[in-house]
Design a protein around this motif. Structure first.
Motif, PDB file in Angstrom:
ATOM      1  N   GLU A  22     -16.428 -82.387  29.892  1.00  0.00           N
ATOM      2  CA  GLU A  22     -16.272 -81.012  30.342  1.00  0.00           C
ATOM      3  C   GLU A  22     -16.973 -80.783  31.678  1.00  0.00           C
ATOM      4  OE1 GLU A  22     -17.831 -79.289  26.820  1.00  0.00           O
ATOM      5  OE2 GLU A  22     -15.861 -78.683  26.088  1.00  0.00           O
ATOM      6  N   TYR A  23     -18.123 -81.401  31.864  1.00  0.00           N
ATOM      7  CA  TYR A  23     -18.806 -81.319  33.161  1.00  0.00           C
ATOM      8  C   TYR A  23     -17.934 -81.937  34.252  1.00  0.00           C
ATOM      9  CZ  TYR A  23     -23.383 -79.719  31.572  1.00  0.00           C
ATOM     10  OH  TYR A  23     -24.405 -78.982  31.073  1.00  0.00           O
ATOM     11  N   ALA A  24     -17.314 -83.060  33.953  1.00  0.00           N
ATOM     12  CA  ALA A  24     -16.474 -83.734  34.942  1.00  0.00           C
ATOM     13  C   ALA A  24     -15.279 -82.860  35.319  1.00  0.00           C
ATOM     14  CB  ALA A  24     -16.003 -85.082  34.404  1.00  0.00           C
ATOM     15  N   VAL A  25     -14.631 -82.261  34.337  1.00  0.00           N
ATOM     16  CA  VAL A  25     -13.475 -81.403  34.616  1.00  0.00           C
ATOM     17  C   VAL A  25     -13.918 -80.157  35.373  1.00  0.00           C
ATOM     18  CG1 VAL A  25     -11.697 -79.972  33.533  1.00  0.00           C
ATOM     19  CG2 VAL A  25     -12.117 -82.275  32.694  1.00  0.00           C
ATOM     20  N   GLY A  26     -15.036 -79.580  34.985  1.00  0.00           N
ATOM     21  CA  GLY A  26     -15.548 -78.404  35.690  1.00  0.00           C
ATOM     22  C   GLY A  26     -15.906 -78.700  37.131  1.00  0.00           C
ATOM     23  N   THR A  27     -16.526 -79.856  37.364  1.00  0.00           N
ATOM     24  CA  THR A  27     -16.883 -80.260  38.721  1.00  0.00           C
ATOM     25  C   THR A  27     -15.638 -80.513  39.553  1.00  0.00           C
ATOM     26  OG1 THR A  27     -18.922 -81.245  37.909  1.00  0.00           O
ATOM     27  CG2 THR A  27     -18.170 -81.946  40.076  1.00  0.00           C
ATOM     28  N   LEU A  28     -14.654 -81.158  38.966  1.00  0.00           N
ATOM     29  CA  LEU A  28     -13.396 -81.422  39.667  1.00  0.00           C
ATOM     30  C   LEU A  28     -12.686 -80.118  40.015  1.00  0.00           C
ATOM     31  CD1 LEU A  28     -11.527 -83.699  40.631  1.00  0.00           C
ATOM     32  CD2 LEU A  28     -10.376 -83.540  38.430  1.00  0.00           C
ATOM     33  N   ALA A  29     -12.667 -79.174  39.101  1.00  0.00           N
ATOM     34  CA  ALA A  29     -12.029 -77.883  39.366  1.00  0.00           C
ATOM     35  C   ALA A  29     -12.766 -77.131  40.469  1.00  0.00           C
ATOM     36  CB  ALA A  29     -11.979 -77.051  38.089  1.00  0.00           C
ATOM     37  N   ALA A  30     -14.094 -77.174  40.463  1.00  0.00           N
ATOM     38  CA  ALA A  30     -14.872 -76.498  41.498  1.00  0.00           C
ATOM     39  C   ALA A  30     -14.612 -77.130  42.861  1.00  0.00           C
ATOM     40  CB  ALA A  30     -16.357 -76.549  41.151  1.00  0.00           C
ATOM     41  N   CYS A  31     -14.522 -78.442  42.918  1.00  0.00           N
ATOM     42  CA  CYS A  31     -14.250 -79.125  44.189  1.00  0.00           C
ATOM     43  C   CYS A  31     -12.845 -78.804  44.693  1.00  0.00           C
ATOM     44  CB  CYS A  31     -14.419 -80.628  44.029  1.00  0.00           C
ATOM     45  SG  CYS A  31     -16.136 -81.123  43.829  1.00  0.00           S
ATOM     46  N   PHE A  33     -11.134 -76.062  44.053  1.00  0.00           N
ATOM     47  CA  PHE A  33     -11.163 -74.675  44.514  1.00  0.00           C
ATOM     48  C   PHE A  33     -11.824 -74.584  45.881  1.00  0.00           C
ATOM     49  CE2 PHE A  33     -13.288 -70.501  44.668  1.00  0.00           C
ATOM     50  CZ  PHE A  33     -12.161 -69.708  44.655  1.00  0.00           C
ATOM     51  N   ALA A  34     -12.901 -75.322  46.084  1.00  0.00           N
ATOM     52  CA  ALA A  34     -13.592 -75.310  47.375  1.00  0.00           C
ATOM     53  C   ALA A  34     -12.689 -75.865  48.477  1.00  0.00           C
ATOM     54  CB  ALA A  34     -14.883 -76.113  47.291  1.00  0.00           C
ATOM     55  N   ALA A  35     -11.928 -76.905  48.170  1.00  0.00           N
ATOM     56  CA  ALA A  35     -11.023 -77.482  49.163  1.00  0.00           C
ATOM     57  C   ALA A  35      -9.926 -76.495  49.548  1.00  0.00           C
ATOM     58  CB  ALA A  35     -10.418 -78.773  48.632  1.00  0.00           C
ATOM     59  N   VAL A  36      -9.362 -75.813  48.567  1.00  0.00           N
ATOM     60  CA  VAL A  36      -8.317 -74.820  48.852  1.00  0.00           C
ATOM     61  C   VAL A  36      -8.890 -73.667  49.650  1.00  0.00           C
ATOM     62  CG1 VAL A  36      -6.791 -73.110  47.771  1.00  0.00           C
ATOM     63  CG2 VAL A  36      -6.886 -75.437  46.875  1.00  0.00           C
ATOM     64  N   LEU A  37     -10.058 -73.207  49.289  1.00  0.00           N
ATOM     65  CA  LEU A  37     -10.700 -72.117  50.019  1.00  0.00           C
ATOM     66  C   LEU A  37     -11.016 -72.523  51.457  1.00  0.00           C
ATOM     67  CD1 LEU A  37     -11.713 -69.229  49.605  1.00  0.00           C
ATOM     68  CD2 LEU A  37     -13.919 -70.193  48.975  1.00  0.00           C
ATOM     69  N   TYR A  38     -11.472 -73.739  51.652  1.00  0.00           N
ATOM     70  CA  TYR A  38     -11.759 -74.242  53.002  1.00  0.00           C
ATOM     71  C   TYR A  38     -10.481 -74.274  53.843  1.00  0.00           C
ATOM     72  CZ  TYR A  38     -13.032 -77.403  56.761  1.00  0.00           C
ATOM     73  OH  TYR A  38     -13.233 -77.956  57.996  1.00  0.00           O
ATOM     74  N   LYS A  39      -9.388 -74.755  53.256  1.00  0.00           N
ATOM     75  CA  LYS A  39      -8.124 -74.824  53.989  1.00  0.00           C
ATOM     76  C   LYS A  39      -7.635 -73.428  54.373  1.00  0.00           C
ATOM     77  CE  LYS A  39      -6.306 -78.830  54.628  1.00  0.00           C
ATOM     78  NZ  LYS A  39      -6.128 -79.322  55.976  1.00  0.00           N
ATOM     79  N   ILE A  40      -7.802 -72.473  53.463  1.00  0.00           N
ATOM     80  CA  ILE A  40      -7.362 -71.105  53.754  1.00  0.00           C
ATOM     81  C   ILE A  40      -8.209 -70.504  54.870  1.00  0.00           C
ATOM     82  CG2 ILE A  40      -7.273 -68.761  52.820  1.00  0.00           C
ATOM     83  CD1 ILE A  40      -6.445 -70.021  50.149  1.00  0.00           C
ATOM     84  N   LEU A  41      -9.524 -70.670  54.775  1.00  0.00           N
ATOM     85  CA  LEU A  41     -10.405 -70.039  55.754  1.00  0.00           C
ATOM     86  C   LEU A  41     -10.339 -70.696  57.122  1.00  0.00           C
ATOM     87  CD1 LEU A  41     -13.531 -69.229  53.587  1.00  0.00           C
ATOM     88  CD2 LEU A  41     -11.791 -67.669  54.440  1.00  0.00           C
ATOM     89  N   THR A  42      -9.919 -71.945  57.197  1.00  0.00           N
ATOM     90  CA  THR A  42      -9.824 -72.602  58.501  1.00  0.00           C
ATOM     91  C   THR A  42      -8.403 -72.590  59.055  1.00  0.00           C
ATOM     92  OG1 THR A  42      -9.583 -74.764  57.429  1.00  0.00           O
ATOM     93  CG2 THR A  42     -11.805 -74.102  58.091  1.00  0.00           C
ATOM     94  N   SER A  43      -7.490 -71.883  58.399  1.00  0.00           N
ATOM     95  CA  SER A  43      -6.126 -71.790  58.918  1.00  0.00           C
ATOM     96  C   SER A  43      -6.107 -70.887  60.153  1.00  0.00           C
ATOM     97  CB  SER A  43      -5.186 -71.235  57.847  1.00  0.00           C
ATOM     98  OG  SER A  43      -5.476 -69.879  57.589  1.00  0.00           O
ATOM     99  N   GLY A  44      -5.087 -71.018  60.954  1.00  0.00           N
ATOM    100  CA  GLY A  44      -4.992 -70.278  62.207  1.00  0.00           C
ATOM    101  C   GLY A  44      -4.952 -68.775  62.012  1.00  0.00           C
ATOM    102  N   GLN A  45      -4.181 -68.311  61.043  1.00  0.00           N
ATOM    103  CA  GLN A  45      -4.058 -66.876  60.818  1.00  0.00           C
ATOM    104  C   GLN A  45      -5.384 -66.249  60.405  1.00  0.00           C
ATOM    105  OE1 GLN A  45      -0.855 -66.824  57.941  1.00  0.00           O
ATOM    106  NE2 GLN A  45       0.414 -65.674  59.384  1.00  0.00           N
ATOM    107  N   VAL A  46      -6.063 -66.869  59.478  1.00  0.00           N
ATOM    108  CA  VAL A  46      -7.332 -66.320  58.994  1.00  0.00           C
ATOM    109  C   VAL A  46      -8.379 -66.366  60.097  1.00  0.00           C
ATOM    110  CG1 VAL A  46      -9.175 -66.583  57.298  1.00  0.00           C
ATOM    111  CG2 VAL A  46      -6.803 -66.872  56.597  1.00  0.00           C
TER     112      VAL A  46
END
Length: 62
Positions: A22-31, A33-46
């Motif tokens: 469960e720790y492994a799945v939770g860590t993977l999900a958090a990573c 989510f962080a990757a998707v958030l990083y991609k959104i925040l570094t996009s040209g429009q944002v």
């Protein structure tokens, strides 16, 4: 009587916390989510929206 009480205490503690899987799945999900958030925040429009917000805030008359 002591054995019954000890058995209840041990049975109650079985579901506490997360297991290693469960720790492994939770860590993977958090990573992920962080990757998707990083991609959104570094996009040209944002970036342009954030830049315009900061520009308006700096140009505001006091």
């Amino acid at each position: 009587m002591f054995r019954r009480c000890w058995a209840r205490v041990r049975a109650a503690g079985r579901d506490r916390g997360m297991s290693t899987a469960e720790y492994a799945v939770g860590t993977l999900a958090a990573c992920a989510f962080a990757a998707v958030l990083y991609k959104i925040l570094t996009s040209g429009q944002v970036m342009s929206m954030l830049r315009s917000v900061v520009q308006r805030a700096l140009d505001a008359p006091f």
